[in-house]
Design a protein around this motif. Structure first.
Motif, PDB file in Angstrom:
ATOM      1  N   ARG A  33       0.847  -1.200   0.000  1.00 38.63           N
ATOM      2  CA  ARG A  33       0.000   0.000   0.000  1.00 38.63           C
ATOM      3  C   ARG A  33       0.878   1.244   0.000  1.00 38.63           C
ATOM      4  O   ARG A  33       1.842   1.319   0.761  1.00 38.63           O
ATOM      5  CB  ARG A  33      -0.930   0.009   1.213  1.00 38.63           C
ATOM      6  CG  ARG A  33      -1.856  -1.197   1.236  1.00 38.63           C
ATOM      7  CD  ARG A  33      -2.609  -1.326   2.545  1.00 38.63           C
ATOM      8  NE  ARG A  33      -3.347  -2.581   2.554  1.00 38.63           N
ATOM      9  CZ  ARG A  33      -2.856  -3.731   2.984  1.00 38.63           C
ATOM     10  NH1 ARG A  33      -1.610  -3.781   3.460  1.00 38.63           N
ATOM     11  NH2 ARG A  33      -3.578  -4.822   2.952  1.00 38.63           N
ATOM     12  N   ALA A  34       0.501   2.234  -0.830  1.00 39.52           N
ATOM     13  CA  ALA A  34       1.360   3.410  -1.003  1.00 39.52           C
ATOM     14  C   ALA A  34       0.563   4.698  -1.015  1.00 39.52           C
ATOM     15  O   ALA A  34      -0.565   4.750  -1.518  1.00 39.52           O
ATOM     16  CB  ALA A  34       2.156   3.294  -2.302  1.00 39.52           C
ATOM     17  N   VAL A  35       1.180   5.755  -0.476  1.00 38.57           N
ATOM     18  CA  VAL A  35       0.749   7.134  -0.676  1.00 38.57           C
ATOM     19  C   VAL A  35       1.773   7.772  -1.597  1.00 38.57           C
ATOM     20  O   VAL A  35       2.984   7.684  -1.342  1.00 38.57           O
ATOM     21  CB  VAL A  35       0.683   7.915   0.649  1.00 38.57           C
ATOM     22  CG1 VAL A  35       0.447   9.397   0.379  1.00 38.57           C
ATOM     23  CG2 VAL A  35      -0.421   7.369   1.536  1.00 38.57           C
ATOM     24  N   VAL A  36       1.307   8.409  -2.672  1.00 35.09           N
ATOM     25  CA  VAL A  36       2.221   9.084  -3.596  1.00 35.09           C
ATOM     26  C   VAL A  36       1.934  10.584  -3.576  1.00 35.09           C
ATOM     27  O   VAL A  36       0.792  11.018  -3.438  1.00 35.09           O
ATOM     28  CB  VAL A  36       2.124   8.523  -5.024  1.00 35.09           C
ATOM     29  CG1 VAL A  36       2.533   7.055  -5.052  1.00 35.09           C
ATOM     30  CG2 VAL A  36       0.725   8.693  -5.605  1.00 35.09           C
ATOM     31  N   VAL A  37       3.003  11.363  -3.714  1.00 34.06           N
ATOM     32  CA  VAL A  37       2.923  12.821  -3.704  1.00 34.06           C
ATOM     33  C   VAL A  37       3.795  13.347  -4.832  1.00 34.06           C
ATOM     34  O   VAL A  37       4.592  12.606  -5.413  1.00 34.06           O
ATOM     35  CB  VAL A  37       3.394  13.391  -2.350  1.00 34.06           C
ATOM     36  CG1 VAL A  37       2.523  12.879  -1.212  1.00 34.06           C
ATOM     37  CG2 VAL A  37       4.863  13.045  -2.083  1.00 34.06           C
ATOM     38  N   GLY A  38       3.681  14.632  -5.130  1.00 42.08           N
ATOM     39  CA  GLY A  38       4.499  15.196  -6.187  1.00 42.08           C
ATOM     40  C   GLY A  38       5.902  15.549  -5.742  1.00 42.08           C
ATOM     41  O   GLY A  38       6.888  15.165  -6.369  1.00 42.08           O
ATOM     42  N   GLN A  70       0.306   3.265  12.256  1.00 37.89           N
ATOM     43  CA  GLN A  70      -0.591   2.577  13.178  1.00 37.89           C
ATOM     44  C   GLN A  70      -0.625   1.076  12.891  1.00 37.89           C
ATOM     45  O   GLN A  70      -1.679   0.450  12.837  1.00 37.89           O
ATOM     46  CB  GLN A  70      -1.986   3.199  13.120  1.00 37.89           C
ATOM     47  CG  GLN A  70      -1.995   4.660  13.532  1.00 37.89           C
ATOM     48  CD  GLN A  70      -3.373   5.289  13.535  1.00 37.89           C
ATOM     49  OE1 GLN A  70      -4.391   4.593  13.398  1.00 37.89           O
ATOM     50  NE2 GLN A  70      -3.435   6.603  13.680  1.00 37.89           N
ATOM     51  N   GLY A  71       0.552   0.530  12.678  1.00 36.58           N
ATOM     52  CA  GLY A  71       0.700  -0.900  12.477  1.00 36.58           C
ATOM     53  C   GLY A  71       0.572  -1.379  11.045  1.00 36.58           C
ATOM     54  O   GLY A  71       0.796  -2.564  10.764  1.00 36.58           O
ATOM     55  N   THR A  72       0.216  -0.493  10.111  1.00 36.11           N
ATOM     56  CA  THR A  72       0.051  -0.875   8.707  1.00 36.11           C
ATOM     57  C   THR A  72       1.300  -0.499   7.918  1.00 36.11           C
ATOM     58  O   THR A  72       1.661   0.684   7.854  1.00 36.11           O
ATOM     59  CB  THR A  72      -1.165  -0.169   8.084  1.00 36.11           C
ATOM     60  OG1 THR A  72      -2.345  -0.540   8.797  1.00 36.11           O
ATOM     61  CG2 THR A  72      -1.331  -0.553   6.618  1.00 36.11           C
ATOM     62  N   PRO A  73       1.990  -1.463   7.319  1.00 35.76           N
ATOM     63  CA  PRO A  73       3.170  -1.138   6.504  1.00 35.76           C
ATOM     64  C   PRO A  73       2.758  -0.350   5.255  1.00 35.76           C
ATOM     65  O   PRO A  73       1.780  -0.703   4.585  1.00 35.76           O
ATOM     66  CB  PRO A  73       3.733  -2.514   6.121  1.00 35.76           C
ATOM     67  CG  PRO A  73       3.129  -3.472   7.087  1.00 35.76           C
ATOM     68  CD  PRO A  73       1.776  -2.920   7.417  1.00 35.76           C
ATOM     69  N   VAL A  74       3.488   0.709   4.953  1.00 32.84           N
ATOM     70  CA  VAL A  74       3.156   1.558   3.808  1.00 32.84           C
ATOM     71  C   VAL A  74       4.421   2.014   3.092  1.00 32.84           C
ATOM     72  O   VAL A  74       5.522   2.001   3.646  1.00 32.84           O
ATOM     73  CB  VAL A  74       2.336   2.801   4.229  1.00 32.84           C
ATOM     74  CG1 VAL A  74       1.023   2.404   4.871  1.00 32.84           C
ATOM     75  CG2 VAL A  74       3.140   3.691   5.169  1.00 32.84           C
ATOM     76  N   VAL A  75       4.208   2.433   1.855  1.00 30.71           N
ATOM     77  CA  VAL A  75       5.217   3.112   1.045  1.00 30.71           C
ATOM     78  C   VAL A  75       4.792   4.568   0.904  1.00 30.71           C
ATOM     79  O   VAL A  75       3.599   4.847   0.762  1.00 30.71           O
ATOM     80  CB  VAL A  75       5.319   2.477  -0.364  1.00 30.71           C
ATOM     81  CG1 VAL A  75       6.321   3.231  -1.236  1.00 30.71           C
ATOM     82  CG2 VAL A  75       5.681   1.012  -0.277  1.00 30.71           C
ATOM     83  N   LEU A 254      -2.972   8.349   4.950  1.00 33.40           N
ATOM     84  CA  LEU A 254      -2.383   7.202   5.644  1.00 33.40           C
ATOM     85  C   LEU A 254      -3.453   6.420   6.402  1.00 33.40           C
ATOM     86  O   LEU A 254      -3.447   5.178   6.413  1.00 33.40           O
ATOM     87  CB  LEU A 254      -1.289   7.677   6.595  1.00 33.40           C
ATOM     88  CG  LEU A 254      -0.013   8.208   5.935  1.00 33.40           C
ATOM     89  CD1 LEU A 254       0.856   8.936   6.960  1.00 33.40           C
ATOM     90  CD2 LEU A 254       0.771   7.084   5.271  1.00 33.40           C
ATOM     91  N   ASP A 255      -4.376   7.130   7.025  1.00 34.43           N
ATOM     92  CA  ASP A 255      -5.431   6.437   7.756  1.00 34.43           C
ATOM     93  C   ASP A 255      -6.360   5.686   6.802  1.00 34.43           C
ATOM     94  O   ASP A 255      -6.869   4.614   7.144  1.00 34.43           O
ATOM     95  CB  ASP A 255      -6.224   7.423   8.613  1.00 34.43           C
ATOM     96  CG  ASP A 255      -6.693   6.795   9.910  1.00 34.43           C
ATOM     97  OD1 ASP A 255      -5.910   6.019  10.509  1.00 34.43           O
ATOM     98  OD2 ASP A 255      -7.832   7.062  10.335  1.00 34.43           O
ATOM     99  N   ALA A 256      -6.569   6.249   5.610  1.00 35.77           N
ATOM    100  CA  ALA A 256      -7.376   5.536   4.617  1.00 35.77           C
ATOM    101  C   ALA A 256      -6.706   4.229   4.212  1.00 35.77           C
ATOM    102  O   ALA A 256      -7.389   3.204   4.017  1.00 35.77           O
ATOM    103  CB  ALA A 256      -7.604   6.427   3.395  1.00 35.77           C
ATOM    104  N   LEU A 257      -5.377   4.227   4.091  1.00 40.04           N
ATOM    105  CA  LEU A 257      -4.676   2.977   3.810  1.00 40.04           C
ATOM    106  C   LEU A 257      -4.884   1.969   4.935  1.00 40.04           C
ATOM    107  O   LEU A 257      -5.072   0.771   4.687  1.00 40.04           O
ATOM    108  CB  LEU A 257      -3.176   3.226   3.614  1.00 40.04           C
ATOM    109  CG  LEU A 257      -2.745   3.901   2.316  1.00 40.04           C
ATOM    110  CD1 LEU A 257      -1.220   3.993   2.272  1.00 40.04           C
ATOM    111  CD2 LEU A 257      -3.254   3.165   1.078  1.00 40.04           C
ATOM    112  N   ARG A 258      -4.849   2.452   6.166  1.00 40.72           N
ATOM    113  CA  ARG A 258      -5.091   1.560   7.307  1.00 40.72           C
ATOM    114  C   ARG A 258      -6.501   0.975   7.244  1.00 40.72           C
ATOM    115  O   ARG A 258      -6.699  -0.229   7.473  1.00 40.72           O
ATOM    116  CB  ARG A 258      -4.893   2.333   8.618  1.00 40.72           C
ATOM    117  CG  ARG A 258      -5.134   1.497   9.873  1.00 40.72           C
ATOM    118  CD  ARG A 258      -5.093   2.348  11.124  1.00 40.72           C
ATOM    119  NE  ARG A 258      -6.124   3.372  11.141  1.00 40.72           N
ATOM    120  CZ  ARG A 258      -7.384   3.154  11.486  1.00 40.72           C
ATOM    121  NH1 ARG A 258      -7.782   1.933  11.825  1.00 40.72           N
ATOM    122  NH2 ARG A 258      -8.260   4.140  11.491  1.00 40.72           N
ATOM    123  N   LEU A 259      -7.482   1.812   6.917  1.00 45.77           N
ATOM    124  CA  LEU A 259      -8.857   1.326   6.815  1.00 45.77           C
ATOM    125  C   LEU A 259      -9.000   0.314   5.682  1.00 45.77           C
ATOM    126  O   LEU A 259      -9.704  -0.700   5.830  1.00 45.77           O
ATOM    127  CB  LEU A 259      -9.801   2.510   6.584  1.00 45.77           C
ATOM    128  CG  LEU A 259      -9.956   3.477   7.753  1.00 45.77           C
ATOM    129  CD1 LEU A 259     -10.735   4.716   7.321  1.00 45.77           C
ATOM    130  CD2 LEU A 259     -10.646   2.800   8.937  1.00 45.77           C
TER     131      LEU A 259
END
Length: 265
Positions: A33-38, A70-75, A254-259
Motif C-alpha cells: 500500500r502506497a501514498v504518492v505525492v508530487g 498505526q501498524g500498517t506497513p506503507v510506502v 495514511l489512515d485511509a490505507l489503514r482502513l
C-alpha cells in the motif's frame, strides 16, 4: 578520470540490478500500500509521520520511503510534476508489488464554496493529462476505486476535516496558453478542482487491477471569478493554511490505507 569512472560504474552495477530502472525502487520487499505525492520534500515530510521510516531510494524526482502507520506497513513515494513522469512511478510501484495507491496532492478549486486548505476526494478525473491518450482510447474513463473513496471519506470525517467529493480536471499544462479552454463548461458541470496527475493514476490502476484513490488539498482558486487578487496577492501555495491542509491530508491518506488494510482481513 575515464578509467576511474568506468571502474566505479562496474562496481555499482550489480546493486542496480536489484532496483527498477527509472525510480530505483527495490524490485521486491515493498509494502503493498502506497501514498504518492508530487514533491520529494513532501514525501519526506509524510514519511516523518511513520514509525520505523526508512528511505529506500532517491533518483531524479522519485524519492521513496517505507514505514508503518498505526501498524500498517506503507510506502511513501514522490513522482514529480506532471502525469507522464508520474505514471512511470505508478508502473514501477506496481512492478514491485504495490496493489493500492492513494495520491495526496494539491489542486486549484473550481467549484464555489471550496476553500484553501480543504480536501477534495476525487471520484473520477477528466483525462486531459497528456499521456493516457497515448495509451488507451479517450472514451475510457478515469475513475477511483469505490472502496478507496469511501476509506478517504471515512478518514476525513474521523479527522473532522473539511472535505468535498467530486470529479476533478487533470490537465497537463500548468500555465494557460493560446488555445481556448473548456473551463467554463467544466465549472458549469460542477467540476471540483484542477490538478496535473490523478487521471493517469486512475487509468493506470483500473487497467492493471489496482486500487487507487485521490485526496487533493486546495492551494488556491483557479476560476477567475473566485480569485480576489487584491486580498490574496495571486496564486501562492506556500501559505500556512495550505501547509496545515497538507499535513492533515497526509494523515487522512495514511489512515485511509489503514482502513483499506482492515477490510482485507
Amino acid at each position: 578520470m575515464t578509467t576511474d569512472l568506468t571502474a566505479d560504474l562496474t562496481t555499482e552495477a550489480p546493486a542496480l540490478t536489484d532496483a527498477l530502472p527509472i525510480t530505483r525502487v527495490p524490485r521486491t520487499g515493498l509494502p503493498t500500500r502506497a501514498v504518492v505525492v508530487g514533491d520529494p520534500a513532501r514525501a519526506s515530510a509524510v514519511a516523518d509521520l511513520l514509525d520505523d521510516a526508512k528511505e529506500v531510494s532517491y533518483h531524479r524526482e522519485y524519492r521513496t520511503f517505507t514505514g508503518t502507520w498505526q501498524g500498517t506497513p506503507v510506502v511513501v513515494a514522490s513522482h514529480g510534476v506532471g502525469a507522464p513522469g508520474a505514471i512511470l512511478l505508478f508502473q514501477e510501484l506496481a512492478d514491485a508489488g504495490v496493489t493500492t495507491i492513494l495520491r495526496l496532492g494539491t489542486a486549484g478549486a473550481i467549484r464555489p464554496g471550496i476553500r484553501d486548505g480543504d480536501l477534495v476526494i476525487a471520484d473520477a478525473a477528466v483525462r486531459d493529462d497528456g499521456v493516457t491518450q497515448q495509451l488507451i482510447p479517450a472514451e475510457y474513463p478515469a475513475f477511483a476505486a469505490p472502496e478507496a473513496v469511501i476509506a478517504l471519506q471515512r478518514a476525513a470525517r474521523a479527522a473532522e476535516a473539511p472535505y468535498h467529493r467530486g470529479v476533478v480536471w487533470t490537465r497537463a499544462a500548468f500555465q494557460p496558453g493560446f488555445l481556448p479552454l473548456p473551463g467554463e463548461a467544466y465549472a458549469a458541470a460542477g467540476i471540483a478542482a484542477i490538478e496535473m496527475e490523478l487521471s493517469a493514476l486512475y487509468v493506470f490502476a483500473s487497467t492493471h487491477g489496482l486500487v487507487a484513490g485521490g485526496a487533493l488539498v486546495v492551494d488556491g482558486a483557479n476560476a477567475d471569478e473566485l480569485v480576489d487578487e487584491e486580498a490574496t496577492g495571486g496564486y501562492n501555495p506556500h501559505r500556512n493554511v495550505v501547509a496545515e491542509g497538507v499535513d492533515r491530508g497526509a494523515r487522512i491518506a495514511l489512515d485511509a490505507l489503514r482502513l483499506l488494510a482492515a477490510t482485507e482481513h
